[in-house]
Design an enzyme around this catalytic site. Structure first.
Site, short mmCIF file in Angstrom:
data_model
loop_
_atom_site.label_atom_id
_atom_site.label_comp_id
_atom_site.label_asym_id
_atom_site.label_seq_id
_atom_site.Cartn_x
_atom_site.Cartn_y
_atom_site.Cartn_z
N HIS A 157 53.87 99.44 46.94
CA HIS A 157 53.30 100.78 47.09
C HIS A 157 54.32 101.74 47.68
CE1 HIS A 157 49.20 98.65 47.06
NE2 HIS A 157 49.50 99.12 45.86
N GLU A 160 54.62 103.11 51.40
CA GLU A 160 54.62 102.16 52.50
C GLU A 160 56.07 101.80 52.88
OE1 GLU A 160 51.95 99.15 50.95
OE2 GLU A 160 50.38 100.63 50.66
N ARG A 215 51.66 106.50 45.74
CA ARG A 215 51.42 105.06 45.93
C ARG A 215 51.92 104.21 44.76
NH1 ARG A 215 47.19 101.35 48.05
NH2 ARG A 215 46.40 100.08 46.35
N GLU A 350 50.22 93.24 56.00
CA GLU A 350 50.08 94.69 56.18
C GLU A 350 50.72 95.05 57.51
OE1 GLU A 350 48.78 96.95 54.16
OE2 GLU A 350 47.49 95.85 52.78
O1 0X9 Z 1 44.99 97.36 48.34
C1 0X9 Z 1 46.08 96.78 48.36
O2 0X9 Z 1 46.75 96.60 47.36
C2 0X9 Z 1 46.62 96.25 49.70
N1 0X9 Z 1 46.40 97.20 50.74
S1 0X9 Z 1 47.24 98.61 50.79
O3 0X9 Z 1 46.64 99.43 51.82
N2 0X9 Z 1 48.71 98.30 51.24
O4 0X9 Z 1 47.20 99.21 49.50
C3 0X9 Z 1 45.89 95.00 50.10
C4 0X9 Z 1 45.84 93.95 49.09
C5 0X9 Z 1 45.07 92.79 49.60
N3 0X9 Z 1 44.35 92.23 48.55
C6 0X9 Z 1 43.01 92.41 48.34
N4 0X9 Z 1 42.23 92.96 49.20
N5 0X9 Z 1 42.60 91.91 47.22
ZN ZN Z 2 50.18 98.47 49.83
#
Ligand code: 0X9
Ligand code: ZN
Length: 463
Positions: A157, A160, A215, A350
């Site tokens: 992303h 980040e 993103r 994270e």
């Molecule tokens: O949403 C995402 O891709 C990740 N969080 S972010 O805030 N960096 O975008 C987390 C991915 C973790 N995986 C799932 N929750 N499936």
């Molecule tokens: Zn992310």
């Protein structure tokens, strides 16, 4: 770090989006529904709260759907008056301060390869939509044949930024202490660690050059919308939940699974190295996450292994370890894919409390991240070695497959039939124990039990 030209137009652009604050709301069932309904660009979720960008569009949607005066809105607090502030502080500096520009990453990796010729090798992993080389570095004592392969990725992303810093810090940590530190030497001698510090380079550069909250990648072939979310494009349960079909959405899953160059690059890396374990760095929320990400109906059959090593890393970082779907279900992420398709012990970490933690916080995040990685390289070498394919494990596998099949039953009845056929070879007691081990949600349990007895009756009837 090094000079980066920022044009007046880009600055103007940045100024236009400057005003949007980040709002925080308690993470309750009803606020989750509203956040999803509003299609808000949430920036962080923990079990306690959800944060989202409260820009003009979000404000309007909130009013349109009548939430302006509801308790949802009353409970929101502003955590950051200006979402862009975290970036603009750094973007005013010519070279993004402590953060790496893409050019700096390239230079630094090449420098490592020439300083440590037997231990570091720059690799080309693929080419992005805008034609850039996805660069990686392979660390490992090339004179040893028998080494365990690991994958460390940063920046799926774009916004980040800290997610590229920890991989860069870990490369530095291992190479610079190789001569003086026995643990570093042991790791480098016995491992092949492939680092891809900035997987989504086009997006990463776009964010760093003036559109900080970007993103996705920069694929412009999507019906006028730009960018695919690389962490929704992997081929496992692609698109079933937590991903969008709209090319304008921030979680756009792409035209088809693995359509994106970055995702294909990860697959080709896997084919080349056959990684045992992997970590994908993101930000933010201070969490260590693992599969399943697509469903919270069950834990994965290897949950205890994920939990043990995930907790170990969590303790070093001061982060909370958990199954990722318990945070929010989202399909097509790198962990589900690497684990389900290739049997990799695949984590997401994270980092930090902002996309771009302030410069003074970065050294500590880097140092804890490098320590957690050392722990990982020592403890995740052959993660499934103690797994015995006995009956108990087989029933877990069969239950996992059934849940997988159930979630695609709408358009694929053959797979579901197949799943029940397999499951029916176990006794009721074995299935019950398996369901408990996987902490299967009550609703799904009942569903499977009912289906299974119908299936068995049907089978008897046809015998
Ligand atoms: O949403 C995402 O891709 C990740 N969080 S972010 O805030 N960096 O975008 C987390 C991915 C973790 N995986 C799932 N929750 N499936
Ligand atoms: Zn992310």
């Amino acid at each position: 770090m090094r000079k980066l030209a920022i044009s007046a137009i880009i600055l103007l652009n940045t100024a236009c989006v400057m005003a949007a604050p980040i709002m925080r709301v308690p993470n309750t069932a009803s606020s989750r529904v509203i956040v999803n309904q509003l299609n808000l660009d949430y920036t962080s979720r923990t079990p306690e709260y959800i944060e989202f960008v409260y820009d003009e569009e979000a404000k309007q949607r909130l009013i349109d759907l009548g939430h302006e005066n509801t308790s949802f809105f009353k409970k929101t607090t502003i955590t950051n008056k200006n979402a862009d502030e975290q970036f603009s502080e750094l973007m005013r500096k010519d070279d993004l301060g402590i953060y790496h520009t893409y050019e700096e990453i390239v230079t630094e990796l090449n420098d490592y390869a020439s300083t440590y010729p037997g231990l570091a090798k720059v690799i080309q992993v693929g080419t992005t939509f805008e034609g850039r080389n996805i660069i990686g570095i392979e660390i490992g004592n090339q004179s040893n044949q028998d080494r365990v392969p690991f994958l460390v990725m940063g920046t799926h992303h774009a916004r980040e930024w800290i997610a590229s810093e920890v991989p860069m810090a870990s490369v530095k940590d291992l190479l610079e202490s190789y001569e003086s530190d026995a643990q570093a030497k042991k790791i480098v001698d016995s491992s092949t660690i492939v680092y891809v510090p900035m997987l989504n380079i086009d997006g990463g550069i776009y964010s760093r050059n003036g559109s900080p909250m970007w993103r996705k990648n920069r694929n412009a072939n999507n019906k006028g919308g730009v960018g695919v979310d690389n962490n929704r494009n992997y081929e496992y349960k692609w698109g079933v939940t937590g991903a969008s079909s709209s090319p304008w959405s921030d979680t756009y899953k792409g035209e088809e699974p693995m359509s994106e160059n970055e995702n294909q690059a990860v697959e080709s890396l896997y084919q080349k190295y056959k990684f045992k374990s992997s970590i994908s760095f993101h930000s933010y929320s201070e969490l260590v996450l693992w599969p399943w990400g697509y469903t919270s109906s069950i834990q994965c059959k290897d949950n205890e292994i994920f939990k043990k090593i995930g907790t170990g890393m969590g303790e070093i970082m001061g982060y909370r370890p958990m199954q990722s779907a318990d945070l929010y279900p989202a399909a097509g992420d790198s962990d589900d894919y690497l684990y389900a398709k290739h049997g990799v012990l695949a984590y997401t970490i994270e980092l930090g409390r902002r996309f771009v933690p302030s410069e003074s916080k970065v050294p500590e995040i880097n140092s804890k991240g490098s320590k957690a990685l050392r722990y990982f390289f020592e403890n995740a070498r052959n993660p499934f070695e103690k797994v015995v394919e006995n009956k108990e494990y087989k029933v877990l596998k069969s239950l996992e497959y059934t849940v997988y099949a159930l979630e695609r039953a709408e358009y694929d009845t053959q797979t579901l039939q197949d799943a029940y056929q397999k499951l029916a070879t176990f006794t009721k007691q074995e299935i019950q124990t398996g369901m408990n081990t996987l902490k299967m949600k009550h609703r799904v349990k009942k569903h499977i039990e009912a289906d299974l007895s119908t299936f068995e009756r049907f089978k008897k009837h046809n015998q």
